[in-house]
Design a protein around this motif. Sequence first.
Motif, PDB file in Angstrom:
ATOM      1  N   LEU A   1       0.381   8.710  -4.516  1.00  0.00           N
ATOM      2  CA  LEU A   1       1.293   7.847  -3.941  1.00  0.00           C
ATOM      3  C   LEU A   1       0.586   6.280  -3.123  1.00  0.00           C
ATOM      4  CD1 LEU A   1       5.052  10.015  -4.227  1.00  0.00           C
ATOM      5  CD2 LEU A   1       3.877   8.243  -6.595  1.00  0.00           C
TER       6      LEU A   1
ATOM      7  N   LYS B   1       3.682   2.949  -5.716  1.00  0.00           N
ATOM      8  CA  LYS B   1       5.363   3.574  -5.648  1.00  0.00           C
ATOM      9  C   LYS B   1       5.591   4.691  -6.486  1.00  0.00           C
ATOM     10  CE  LYS B   1       6.413  -0.446  -2.522  1.00  0.00           C
ATOM     11  NZ  LYS B   1       6.919  -1.418  -2.706  1.00  0.00           N
ATOM     12  N   LYS B   2       7.055   5.163  -6.220  1.00  0.00           N
ATOM     13  CA  LYS B   2       7.770   6.185  -7.671  1.00  0.00           C
ATOM     14  C   LYS B   2       8.156   4.951  -8.493  1.00  0.00           C
ATOM     15  CE  LYS B   2       8.776  10.816  -6.879  1.00  0.00           C
ATOM     16  NZ  LYS B   2       9.358  11.769  -5.655  1.00  0.00           N
ATOM     17  N   THR B   3       9.298   4.275  -8.022  1.00  0.00           N
ATOM     18  CA  THR B   3      10.262   3.042  -9.062  1.00  0.00           C
ATOM     19  C   THR B   3       8.988   2.530  -9.683  1.00  0.00           C
ATOM     20  OG1 THR B   3       9.773   1.703  -6.753  1.00  0.00           O
ATOM     21  CG2 THR B   3      11.825   3.742  -7.324  1.00  0.00           C
TER      22      THR B   3
ATOM     23  N   SER C   1       3.310  13.915  -8.453  1.00  0.00           N
ATOM     24  CA  SER C   1       4.070  13.407  -7.773  1.00  0.00           C
ATOM     25  C   SER C   1       5.708  13.606  -7.197  1.00  0.00           C
ATOM     26  CB  SER C   1       4.914  11.540  -7.977  1.00  0.00           C
ATOM     27  OG  SER C   1       5.230  12.178  -8.780  1.00  0.00           O
TER      28      SER C   1
END
Length: 160
Positions: A10, A14-16, A42
Motif C-alpha cells: 500500500l 490506496k486501498k480504495t 493488504s
Amino acid sequence: MSGKSNINVLKNVKKTALDEEIAKYVAYHRYYQRLIAIRIISEGHSIAEAARIIRKSYQTVHRWAKTCESEGLEGLKPSFGGGRPSKLTYDQLIELDKIIEKTPNISMKDVHILVNEKFNVNYSLKQIGKIMKKLGYNYSKAYPKSSKSPKDAEKQLKKT
C-alpha cells in the motif's frame, strides 16, 4: 518462507483505489488475479497465504507484491512484448462481456455474428473462442445429431 513480509503493497496504492480497480475490471484474468493477491496481502495476510489462496507460487506472488510496492497498480498490468494488437478495444471487450452476461444460452456462432455486426470486426470462430476464454466463459464443442439415429433415441437410451 512463512511469516510476515516487509513489503508494503500500500506504499503507492490506496486501498480504495485497489477496491475500485477490482470492482470495475472484467476483461483480463491475469490482472484481476494480481489485484486479488494484492488485496489479500493488504488485509494483513502473508504472501504465502495469498499464494495458496489464488493457487500461484510464492515466488510469483512475491514478485507481484514487489512490483506493486515500487510501481503501484500500473506495474501489475500485464505488459505483452509485442504481437498484433487486438481488433477490439478494452471498452468493446467490456461491452461484449455485458451483452453475453445478459443473454442466456448464447452460442459461439451468435457471439461471432454479434462481434461482426456490433463492432464491425471479423474474427474467426477459433479467435472468438479465445476471446470468450479470456473473458472467463467456457463453451463446449457442439456435436451434431446423426440423421441415421432414430427419432426416439434419447427415450430408448434412457435408463428406467
